[in-house]
Design a protein around this motif. Structure first.
Motif, PDB file in Angstrom:
ATOM      1  N   TYR A   1      15.987  65.289  34.049  1.00  0.00           N
ATOM      2  CA  TYR A   1      15.425  66.347  34.886  1.00  0.00           C
ATOM      3  C   TYR A   1      14.928  65.728  36.187  1.00  0.00           C
ATOM      4  N   ARG A   2      15.183  66.427  37.300  1.00  0.00           N
ATOM      5  CA  ARG A   2      14.757  65.967  38.615  1.00  0.00           C
ATOM      6  C   ARG A   2      13.862  67.015  39.263  1.00  0.00           C
ATOM      7  N   MET A   3      12.913  66.534  40.043  1.00  0.00           N
ATOM      8  CA  MET A   3      12.041  67.459  40.750  1.00  0.00           C
ATOM      9  C   MET A   3      12.683  67.885  42.062  1.00  0.00           C
ATOM     10  N   ILE A   4      12.695  69.178  42.307  1.00  0.00           N
ATOM     11  CA  ILE A   4      13.168  69.727  43.572  1.00  0.00           C
ATOM     12  C   ILE A   4      12.060  70.576  44.178  1.00  0.00           C
ATOM     13  N   SER A   5      12.184  70.846  45.466  1.00  0.00           N
ATOM     14  CA  SER A   5      11.140  71.603  46.156  1.00  0.00           C
ATOM     15  C   SER A   5      11.729  72.349  47.347  1.00  0.00           C
ATOM     16  N   THR A   6      11.111  73.464  47.672  1.00  0.00           N
ATOM     17  CA  THR A   6      11.454  74.171  48.908  1.00  0.00           C
ATOM     18  C   THR A   6      10.562  73.713  50.053  1.00  0.00           C
ATOM     19  N   ASP A   7       9.525  72.911  49.755  1.00  0.00           N
ATOM     20  CA  ASP A   7       8.489  72.593  50.740  1.00  0.00           C
ATOM     21  C   ASP A   7       8.527  71.173  51.275  1.00  0.00           C
ATOM     22  N   THR A   8       8.791  70.200  50.391  1.00  0.00           N
ATOM     23  CA  THR A   8       8.598  68.805  50.779  1.00  0.00           C
ATOM     24  C   THR A   8       9.500  67.886  49.975  1.00  0.00           C
ATOM     25  N   ALA A   9       9.796  66.726  50.518  1.00  0.00           N
ATOM     26  CA  ALA A   9      10.575  65.703  49.821  1.00  0.00           C
ATOM     27  C   ALA A   9       9.686  64.572  49.314  1.00  0.00           C
TER      28      ALA A   9
ATOM     29  N   LEU B   1      11.317  79.461  41.293  1.00  0.00           N
ATOM     30  CA  LEU B   1      11.374  78.772  42.581  1.00  0.00           C
ATOM     31  C   LEU B   1      12.172  79.579  43.611  1.00  0.00           C
ATOM     32  N   LEU B   2      13.224  80.237  43.173  1.00  0.00           N
ATOM     33  CA  LEU B   2      14.004  81.073  44.090  1.00  0.00           C
ATOM     34  C   LEU B   2      13.176  82.254  44.598  1.00  0.00           C
ATOM     35  N   ALA B   3      12.316  82.771  43.709  1.00  0.00           N
ATOM     36  CA  ALA B   3      11.526  83.946  44.081  1.00  0.00           C
ATOM     37  C   ALA B   3      10.272  83.587  44.878  1.00  0.00           C
ATOM     38  N   MET B   4       9.624  82.457  44.520  1.00  0.00           N
ATOM     39  CA  MET B   4       8.315  82.151  45.091  1.00  0.00           C
ATOM     40  C   MET B   4       8.288  80.901  45.955  1.00  0.00           C
ATOM     41  N   GLY B   5       9.323  80.050  45.815  1.00  0.00           N
ATOM     42  CA  GLY B   5       9.278  78.767  46.475  1.00  0.00           C
ATOM     43  C   GLY B   5       8.381  77.806  45.712  1.00  0.00           C
ATOM     44  N   GLY B   6       8.279  76.577  46.201  1.00  0.00           N
ATOM     45  CA  GLY B   6       7.468  75.574  45.531  1.00  0.00           C
ATOM     46  C   GLY B   6       8.331  74.470  44.964  1.00  0.00           C
ATOM     47  N   ALA B   7       7.829  73.828  43.892  1.00  0.00           N
ATOM     48  CA  ALA B   7       8.517  72.675  43.316  1.00  0.00           C
ATOM     49  C   ALA B   7       8.498  72.746  41.795  1.00  0.00           C
ATOM     50  N   GLY B   8       9.407  72.007  41.178  1.00  0.00           N
ATOM     51  CA  GLY B   8       9.453  71.946  39.722  1.00  0.00           C
ATOM     52  C   GLY B   8      10.613  71.085  39.263  1.00  0.00           C
ATOM     53  N   TYR B   9      10.603  70.740  37.976  1.00  0.00           N
ATOM     54  CA  TYR B   9      11.672  69.948  37.372  1.00  0.00           C
ATOM     55  C   TYR B   9      12.755  70.866  36.809  1.00  0.00           C
ATOM     56  N   VAL B  10      14.012  70.535  37.110  1.00  0.00           N
ATOM     57  CA  VAL B  10      15.160  71.240  36.551  1.00  0.00           C
ATOM     58  C   VAL B  10      16.197  70.205  36.126  1.00  0.00           C
TER      59      VAL B  10
END
Length: 246
Positions: free
Chosen positions: A129-137, A184-193
């Protein structure tokens, strides 16, 4: 219950206002009862085979793996076993363990094996699982209030808390990678997928990899009833699944 006790010639339960408990005879009979129930369910399935098939195989697969791996696995299963019909049920580990015990499932791929003397588990690999984000790297800039905490299995949750303790205060926690994506698609943010899902989302734009976040690995297990652990069919299924984690 009375008919069963008459049939076996012993009292199996102690009954009182406080509830019902097994007698010593009942405790000795219990494993045989489980075996009989398993055999009965298997016998029923053997006569419920779809037309044109020689046999019906009932498969369980961890919910989180279904969207990414199910198509390839079943394609290989059908190529290797062309006379077999398949019933497939995406589910969670606890339920799949129970279904193998009772004969509802023949074979399952899961995250969290539940030890039982009638179950056999074999490690087939692991998924990342990798962390992705709409906000930051950058991990340091991931905010707990913008993070979706994942609990895909008890082991995964423990590892997640150990590796990213600062994010455990997230107000949202879910147990499925697809649900993390939806949030994440609905609200943005980050998480593991799942890693494959992460790459697809990054390639599609709108998401970035949190490059310095630690990857989290989840072991994957094949599960069968102990009676089937050496059968050629179940060994073949285990080998086909394991190939995808090499």
């Amino acid at each position: 219950v009375s008919a069963l006790e008459q049939a076996v010639g012993a009292r199996l339960f102690d009954r009182s206002r406080a509830g019902t408990t097994l007698t010593p005879e009942g405790k000795r009979f219990e494993p045989h009862a489980r075996a009989l129930r398993h055999e009965w369910n298997e016998a029923r399935r053997r006569i419920q085979i779809p037309q044109g098939a020689d046999e019906l195989l009932r498969l369980g697969i961890q919910n989180d793996l279904a969207a990414v791996y199910l198509g390839d696995w079943v394609a290989e299963f059908r190529a290797a076993l062309p006379a077999m019909a398949f019933y497939i049920e995406p589910d969670y580990s606890n339920q799949m363990c129970a279904d193998i015990l009772t004969g509802i499932l023949d074979f399952a791929v899961m995250f969290a094996p539940k030890p039982h003397p009638d179950l056999h588990f074999e490690t087939v690999g692991d998924v990342t699982y990798r962390m992705i984000s709409t906000d930051t790297a950058e991990l340091a800039k991931v905010r707990p209030d913008r993070f979706v905490f994942a609990h895909f299995s008890p082991a995964f949750e423990d590892l997640h808390r150990q590796m990213t303790p600062e994010l455990a205060a997230s107000p949202v926690s879910v147990g499925q990678s697809a649900s993390v994506v939806s949030l994440l698609l609905a609200m943005g943010g980050a998480g593991y997928v799942l890693e494959k899902t992460a790459l697809q989302l990054i390639d599609g734009g709108g998401f970035m990899a949190v490059g310095d976040a630690p990857p989290l690995r989840q072991p994957v297990y094949a599960a069968v009833h102990i009676r089937h652990r050496t059968q050629g069919l179940h060994r073949k299924l285990t080998q086909l699944v394991a190939r995808h984690f090499e």
